[in-house]
Design a protein around this motif. Structure first.
Motif, PDB file in Angstrom:
ATOM      1  N   GLY A  10      76.679 145.196  19.821  1.00 31.11           N
ATOM      2  CA  GLY A  10      76.083 144.473  20.905  1.00 31.11           C
ATOM      3  C   GLY A  10      76.569 143.550  21.052  1.00 31.11           C
ATOM      4  N   THR A  11      76.599 142.718  22.171  1.00 29.99           N
ATOM      5  CA  THR A  11      77.374 141.278  22.376  1.00 29.99           C
ATOM      6  C   THR A  11      75.654 140.717  23.389  1.00 29.99           C
ATOM      7  N   PHE A  12      74.772 140.165  22.612  1.00 29.40           N
ATOM      8  CA  PHE A  12      73.852 139.401  24.371  1.00 29.40           C
ATOM      9  C   PHE A  12      74.072 138.075  24.365  1.00 29.40           C
ATOM     10  N   GLY A  58      72.135 130.933  25.826  1.00 26.94           N
ATOM     11  CA  GLY A  58      73.417 130.100  25.451  1.00 26.94           C
ATOM     12  C   GLY A  58      73.969 130.306  24.896  1.00 26.94           C
ATOM     13  N   GLN A  59      73.559 130.867  23.549  1.00 25.38           N
ATOM     14  CA  GLN A  59      73.977 131.538  22.474  1.00 25.38           C
ATOM     15  C   GLN A  59      74.999 133.151  22.094  1.00 25.38           C
ATOM     16  N   ARG A  60      75.640 133.030  21.634  1.00 27.28           N
ATOM     17  CA  ARG A  60      75.821 134.468  21.760  1.00 27.28           C
ATOM     18  C   ARG A  60      75.914 135.192  20.466  1.00 27.28           C
ATOM     19  N   GLU A  61      74.966 136.289  20.701  1.00 30.46           N
ATOM     20  CA  GLU A  61      74.201 136.836  19.535  1.00 30.46           C
ATOM     21  C   GLU A  61      74.866 138.516  19.503  1.00 30.46           C
ATOM     22  N   VAL A  62      75.141 139.108  17.709  1.00 33.50           N
ATOM     23  CA  VAL A  62      76.303 140.275  17.673  1.00 33.50           C
ATOM     24  C   VAL A  62      75.233 140.429  17.802  1.00 33.50           C
ATOM     25  N   VAL A  63      74.879 142.079  17.559  1.00 37.64           N
ATOM     26  CA  VAL A  63      74.588 143.208  16.913  1.00 37.64           C
ATOM     27  C   VAL A  63      74.570 144.188  16.484  1.00 37.64           C
ATOM     28  N   ARG A  99      72.656 141.422  12.484  1.00 40.78           N
ATOM     29  CA  ARG A  99      72.468 140.406  13.193  1.00 40.78           C
ATOM     30  C   ARG A  99      73.843 138.946  12.679  1.00 40.78           C
ATOM     31  N   ASN A 100      74.933 138.935  13.502  1.00 42.20           N
ATOM     32  CA  ASN A 100      75.641 137.318  13.474  1.00 42.20           C
ATOM     33  C   ASN A 100      76.228 137.895  12.046  1.00 42.20           C
ATOM     34  N   LYS A 101      76.544 138.924  11.437  1.00 39.66           N
ATOM     35  CA  LYS A 101      77.411 139.456  10.657  1.00 39.66           C
ATOM     36  C   LYS A 101      76.343 139.444   9.055  1.00 39.66           C
ATOM     37  N   LYS A 102      74.903 138.793   9.480  1.00 41.48           N
ATOM     38  CA  LYS A 102      74.112 138.621   8.612  1.00 41.48           C
ATOM     39  C   LYS A 102      73.093 140.257   7.888  1.00 41.48           C
ATOM     40  N   GLU A 103      73.324 140.636   6.815  1.00 39.92           N
ATOM     41  CA  GLU A 103      73.023 141.917   7.447  1.00 39.92           C
ATOM     42  C   GLU A 103      71.281 141.621   7.175  1.00 39.92           C
ATOM     43  N   TYR A 104      70.304 142.518   7.322  1.00 35.02           N
ATOM     44  CA  TYR A 104      68.704 142.442   7.141  1.00 35.02           C
ATOM     45  C   TYR A 104      68.340 143.103   6.066  1.00 35.02           C
ATOM     46  N   GLN A 105      67.520 142.715   5.528  1.00 30.51           N
ATOM     47  CA  GLN A 105      66.748 142.899   4.731  1.00 30.51           C
ATOM     48  C   GLN A 105      65.842 143.853   4.483  1.00 30.51           C
ATOM     49  N   ARG A 106      65.112 143.599   6.087  1.00 26.12           N
ATOM     50  CA  ARG A 106      63.512 144.227   6.684  1.00 26.12           C
ATOM     51  C   ARG A 106      64.005 143.936   7.786  1.00 26.12           C
TER      52      ARG A 106
END
Length: 366
Positions: free
Chosen positions: A72-74, A78-83, A97-104
């Motif tokens: 999804g692109t949010f 004013g910023q583009r966030e890719v989830v 989120r923005n190509k960075k994987e969550y640890q939690r």
């Protein structure tokens, strides 16, 4: 904040789908079983890391496939966030989120606030207290980063204390020191959770009343009351008084895991005396109050997902609801119904332009 684009691979009954949305009202029309609700559930995944309907992630993979992917692109501030959310069979779910994987995954909750209204929500009224606690916890978790951690700690201690009570019953050996350790942990977490729930309900109840009055045109008198043993007793005293009972039943019988919400209409239980339309109006008011509360706390408008919303609502309540969610107080809305004509007619009467998608057997056409 709004969702610009959604893409699916092997998610539920979708082999592949790519959709672009407007900031206003986006509507999905199609027969039952076509996949309308699955689109809403994919959006729910992006916001809250899980399905709204089924806690087992692997069961969201399309039959015969080995994985699913949701992207999804949010647009936010004013910023583009890719989830992105992906799962391969027998592997751990990946969430980025923005190509960075969550640890939690808990670190993602609340960044893209969302409220879902579904026919399944009737469980909040007719089922046990656990459903109503889940409702409270879901709202608070989207506004308080530490609340989820506190809940996890409390539930872990509760499991350990119950296991100890069972061990004491099985062996006949009373471990007072260990029980005291668990009591202290329960009291610490439990008191913090209670204070947050209490503060939330004090702010939430007035918002709920306002929404119900609007939807019902002030036709009924309803009440929403928070019930907790900690409203009248301190937790340490409760645990001490219930020690013998806990030992006999082999479980912890007092605490915030017993909290509940009481729903009434004209002073009587909504569960028993509310009509289907009144119960649905109550649930919608609860969820719209959740939306308003999240908006007030976050400072930007959550996503609002309305699944099969017109069923069991009379024409007046339907019109009032659509009038409300089309107002400036609400942001992006996603709505499903079996009738494209009905949705188009309702929003035409309100002079609202909608982005209408037709859904058929896992395929979507604008």
């Amino acid at each position: 904040m709004y969702l610009q684009q959604l893409s699916l691979l092997n998610f539920k009954n979708y082999t592949e789908a790519e959709l672009s949305f407007r900031p206003g009202v986006n509507a999905f029309a199609g027969n039952n079983g076509a996949g309308k609700t699955n689109l809403l559930d994919a959006i729910h995944y992006l916001a809250l890391c899980k399905s709204y309907f089924n806690p087992i992630d692997s069961q969201q993979i399309r039959q015969g496939a080995d994985f699913f992917m949701i992207n999804g692109t949010f647009e936010k501030d004013g910023q583009r966030e890719v989830v992105a959310c992906g799962l391969k069979r027998n592997q751990k779910k990946q969430f980025k989120r923005n190509k960075k994987e969550y640890q939690r995954l808990a670190d993602h909750i609340g960044l893209f606030p969302l409220v879902m209204i579904s026919p399944y929500d009737i469980s909040i009224i007719i089922e046990g207290s656990e459903e109503r606690r889940k409702f409270i916890d879901n709202v608070i978790s989207q506004t308080d980063n530490h609340y989820l951690d506190e809940l996890i700690a409390y539930n872990k201690t509760l499991i350990n204390r119950n296991a100890l009570l069972k061990l004491i019953a099985d062996t006949g050996k009373y471990d007072a020191a260990m029980l005291e350790v668990y009591d202290e942990q329960l009291i610490a977490s439990g008191n913090r959770i209670f204070e947050k729930r209490k503060a939330f309900m004090e702010a939430f109840t007035g918002i709920f009343n306002q929404h119900y009055r609007f939807i019902s045109n002030d036709a009924e008198q309803v009440e929403l009351v928070y019930e907790s043993q900690l409203l009248t007793d301190d937790y340490a005293g409760l645990l001490k008084k219930s020690t013998e009972r806990d030992r006999m039943l082999e479980r912890t019988t007092t605490g915030i895991h017993k909290d509940d919400l009481q729903f009434t209409i004209h002073g009587m239980a909504m569960k028993k005396f509310g009509s289907q339309g009144q119960q649905k109006s109550f649930l919608i008011a609860l969820k719209l109050a959740q939306y308003t509360f999240l908006y007030q706390q976050k400072g930007y408008k959550p996503l609002l997902l309305l699944d099969d919303i017109f069923d069991k609502l009379d024409e007046n309540r339907t019109h009032k609801l659509m009038q409300m969610v089309s107002d400036n107080d609400f942001g992006q809305v996603f709505i499903t119904d079996t009738s494209a004509g009905r949705m188009q007619g309702i929003f035409n009467n309100l002079n609202i332009d909608i982005n209408l998608f037709k859904v058929e057997k896992g395929a979507v056409n604008a």
